[in-house]
Enzyme design. Structure first.
Site, PDB file in Angstrom:
ATOM      1  CG  ASP A 123     -37.122   6.962  14.665  1.00 50.32           C
ATOM      2  OD1 ASP A 123     -38.643   6.255  15.361  1.00 50.32           O
ATOM      3  OD2 ASP A 123     -36.080   8.773  15.029  1.00 50.32           O
ATOM      4  CG  ASP A 168     -34.642   5.911  21.759  1.00 49.49           C
ATOM      5  OD1 ASP A 168     -34.244   5.670  20.468  1.00 49.49           O
ATOM      6  OD2 ASP A 168     -35.019   7.228  21.102  1.00 49.49           O
TER       7      ASP A 168
HETATM    8  C1  DGJ Z   1     -35.719   7.675  17.857  1.00 43.12           C
HETATM    9  C2  DGJ Z   1     -35.162   6.996  17.961  1.00 43.12           C
HETATM   10  O1  DGJ Z   1     -34.960   5.987  17.866  1.00 43.12           O
HETATM   11  C3  DGJ Z   1     -33.402   7.794  17.828  1.00 43.12           C
HETATM   12  O2  DGJ Z   1     -32.664   6.425  17.651  1.00 43.12           O
HETATM   13  C4  DGJ Z   1     -32.979   8.353  16.874  1.00 43.12           C
HETATM   14  O3  DGJ Z   1     -33.294   7.899  15.236  1.00 43.12           O
HETATM   15  C5  DGJ Z   1     -34.196   9.369  16.791  1.00 43.12           C
HETATM   16  N1  DGJ Z   1     -34.936   9.468  16.786  1.00 43.12           N
HETATM   17  C6  DGJ Z   1     -33.589  10.735  15.445  1.00 43.12           C
HETATM   18  O4  DGJ Z   1     -34.610  11.779  15.526  1.00 43.12           O
END
Ligand code: DGJ
Length: 718
Positions: free
Chosen positions: A472, A542
């Site tokens: 991430d 997301d």
């Molecule tokens: C952002 C990501 O896109 C989510 O899927 C998740 O992994 C969160 N970060 C976790 O902090």
């Protein structure tokens, strides 16, 4: 041979399967662009041009750099359009003039030092043009790499300082394409976190239009992919040029229509977030930029790139192996994870027919919320009292694979790492570094940071059986200053940061060769070809609302293949079979996953989920390896339609999704132009059958006008 040289005219012809690119060296000084388009198309006759006020060399009036179509351009040289290259040497002027010296054609490609790039195959050949600037003593190599089979040409450059003084590269745009006329529309992707990939299409205008990121990442805001197409080009017809940059940091895409009505395209690092000083004896390799051309509409351009990315960018296993259907813990429980809960999730995942449990954020350090723990990559013993190895073994014993989340580039001020090494984050002495999501950014250009991270991960993951990393990146870069660099080197830090990230990604690939990497940047914030050279797939946004995802996925597919897109089903507000069905049909544009609390799944939905996963497994390879045909854009219509066609053309996955407020009625004629005419295709679900000829002529399907409605035809030739 995809590259030919014609000595008499000093002309180079670069050919791909269906395109041709022609350039010519004129007066041993001017690399003139002559043609880019369909193979066998007519190269316009070259006419010298004299325009008043345009600078020229004595005795060569008709070769003014101001009006020639050029393969590259130098600041201060009399070409007043946007510049590809600005170098500042000892004289402080920024003016350079590179004279042509020689060329080389060789099989394969040159790999840029420390940067990801497309893999060369048997069809790959490179043209290198060498130029020299006498005053600075710099040598410039322009590289054209031709990927014949997939109709892609890459442009990159190398600068070598053979002079006696330092030279600073102040603007660097490896791809320049001067096109005749300006009857083009530009298509670019913009948005923000949770709202990426909105497609904007607009006619180019006189002057400069640009798309860029100054955020240190390719960003949710502007993707580095863009297209130029004819004014009448549709999804299925007309000409289209597509451009990519194989880089994950700040970038600049410029399109300028000059006063004579011609169009210049530039792709590269720009100048605002980049400068790089070359000491005598040093050299610099740029990232590569790519172009493709199609006469089969935007869909043809997308298919060129999809094939190219599958063959030359993505790790081979991402294309060859079925992607695991994952259950990700994030949307279900956020940071509230522990070993007992996730072992239960693994059992549920197995029961529903999924392949993997991905443990998202929250497993390490004091990570109970987003304000602490980043940087402390040691397992949290109160959540995982038996340790990571025993936990991973437990997941495997439950019959599913194990994935784990990491965000190596970040640090929380509330972490042991920050307390020990505050100087390891990007921050300007005397100024407060701005936080985003409560975090700061580690200085990835500093080798000590690399050593710390690799040391941590080596220790924490030793002996742990990990099948998958989710990598991430949840904030952009501000306050860019490295305590490791000299003052003079600070402007290069964003570029060196990216090289540090690529070095760490390569380390992961080498140390965990069995594990696959899903990259993610708060979803789609670093959706680019450079990341794709390391990653199996990318978590596409997301956003889990199916309506929003429909558009996000449609935008992503303009430039990137389905194999790169993680498409997860989130929990509907009301967990009904109908709601899951709709979400599944939307997710069936890419690689399937789920993100909700499976313990709370109503019994009547379980069988539906199992049947979805079974049906996905039957057709997953068609999306992963087949061709994508967009038919109706959700940005211009109240529904969306597209299909995937398998390599042997015997399988078709055709999807129509109604958007909110869609009017009841019929779709346009949805033509499956490449269906096998003599075959009879049967829908796996309903048993309905269609002849190939009928499909080529087009299906007209009913739109219901009802909420959450989609059609998914799984057609297979009998
Ligand atoms: C952002 C990501 O896109 C989510 O899927 C998740 O992994 C969160 N970060 C976790 O902090």
């Amino acid at each position: 041979m995809s590259i030919r040289y014609f000595e008499e005219e000093k002309k180079f012809v670069l050919s791909t399967d269906s395109t041709e690119y022609v350039l010519q060296m004129m007066k041993d000084r001017f690399p003139v662009h002559r043609y880019y388009g369909k193979k066998g198309g007519e190269v316009p006759e070259w006419k010298g041009r004299v325009v008043s006020n345009s600078p020229y060399y004595e005795g060569a009036k008709e070769y003014s750099p101001d009006v020639l179509s050029m393969e590259t351009s130098f600041f201060g040289s009399g070409d007043f359009r946007a510049t590809a290259l600005r170098l500042c040497g000892e004289d402080g002027t920024g003016v350079t003039e590179f004279a042509y010296r020689s060329f080389r054609i060789f099989p394969g490609r040159k790999t840029p030092e420390g940067l990801p790039c497309a893999r060369a195959g048997e069809d790959t050949e490179t043209l290198e043009l060498c130029f020299e600037d006498e005053v600075t003593g710099c040598r410039l190599l322009l590289l054209y790499t031709v990927f014949e089979r997939d109709n892609a040409i890459s442009r990159s450059l190398t600068l070598e300082n053979h002079g006696k003084a330092p030279v600073t590269i102040e603007k660097c745009m490896p791809l320049q394409l001067d096109l005749p006329g300006h009857s083009y529309h530009m298509l670019a992707l913009h948005g923000m976190h949770n709202y990426e990939n909105n497609v904007e299409r607009f006619p180019v205008h006189y002057g400069i239009q640009s798309v860029s990121s100054r955020r240190g990442s390719t960003s949710h805001q502007h993707n580095s992919f863009f297209a130029l197409c004819g004014e009448k080009t549709t999804e299925t017809e007309g000409e289209a040029f597509g451009f990519h940059f194989v880089y994950s940091g700040s970038f600049l895409d410029e399109v300028e229509v000059d006063p004579l009505g011609n169009t210049r395209v530039l792709v590269g690092l720009g100048s605002e977030n980049f400068a790089y000083t070359l000491m005598p004896g040093e050299s610099f390799d740029s990232p590569e930029a790519l172009m493709t051309y199609s006469r089969e509409g935007l869909g043809g351009m997308s298919r060129n790139y999809h094939r190219f990315i599958r063959h030359s960018i993505l790790p081979k296993e991402s294309v060859e192996l079925p992607h695991p259907v994952v259950l990700n813990s994030w949307e279900a429980v956020y940071f509230n994870i522990d070993q007992e809960l996730l072992l239960k999730f693994a059992e549920e995942a197995k029961d529903l027919g999924m392949d993997m449990l991905v443990m998202d954020d929250g497993w390490f350090g004091a990570r109970n919320a987003d304000n602490a723990g980043l940087g402390d990559w040691f397992v949290n013993k109160s959540k995982f009292p038996d340790g990571l190895k025993a936990f991973a073994d437990g997941i495997h014993r439950r019959g599913v694979k194990f994935g784990i989340w990491i965000e190596p580039e970040m640090i929380n001020p509330d972490s042991d790492l920050y307390r020990a090494h505050p100087e390891w984050c990007l921050s300007v002495p005397g100024r407060e570094a701005k936080r985003s999501r409560n975090q700061l950014v580690l200085d990835m250009s500093n080798p000590a940071v690399f050593d710390y991270l690799t040391g941590c991960f080596e220790e924490t993951f030793r002996g742990v059986s990990i099948d998958y990393f989710k990598w991430d990146f949840n904030r952009d870069l501000s306050d860019i200053c490295s305590r490791y660099e000299t003052t003079a080197g600070q402007k290069a830090v964003p570029f060196l940061y990216m090289k540090g990230v690529y070095r760490l990604l390569s380390w992961f690939r080498q140390h965990f060769p069995e594990a696959i990497i899903e990259t993610c940047a708060g979803g789609g914030g670093r959706y680019d070809l450079a990341m794709m050279t390391f990653g199996f797939q990318i978590w596409t946004s997301d956003m889990i609302s199916p309506y929003r995802r429909l558009r996000i996925q449609y935008g992503a597919l303009l430039g990137y293949p389905a194999a790169t897109m993680s498409c997860h089903v989130g929990k509907p507000a009301e967990a009904t079979e109908h709601a899951f069905d709709f979400r599944f049909k939307v997710a069936c544009a890419g690689m399937l996953g789920y993100e909700f609390d499976v313990r709370k799944l109503p019994d009547d939905c379980r069988e539906v989920l199992r049947s979805h996963i079974a049906s996905y497994r039957r057709f997953e390879h068609v999306m992963r390896r087949g061709d994508y045909y967009p038919l109706v854009s959700p940005f211009t219509h109240d529904y969306s339609a597209y299909y995937y066609l398998s390599e042997d053309r015997k399988e078709i996955l055709l999807t129509v999704v109604e958007q909110e407020g869609c009017k009841k009625g019929q779709t346009k004629r949805l033509r499956v132009v490449d269906a096998l005419p003599d075959a009879v295709y049967k829908d796996e679900k309903t048993g309905a059958s269609y002849t190939g000829r009928e499909l080529r002529k087009g299906l007209v399907l009913p739109l219901t006008g009802e909420r959450e409605t989609a059609i998914l035809l799984e057609l297979r030739a009998l």
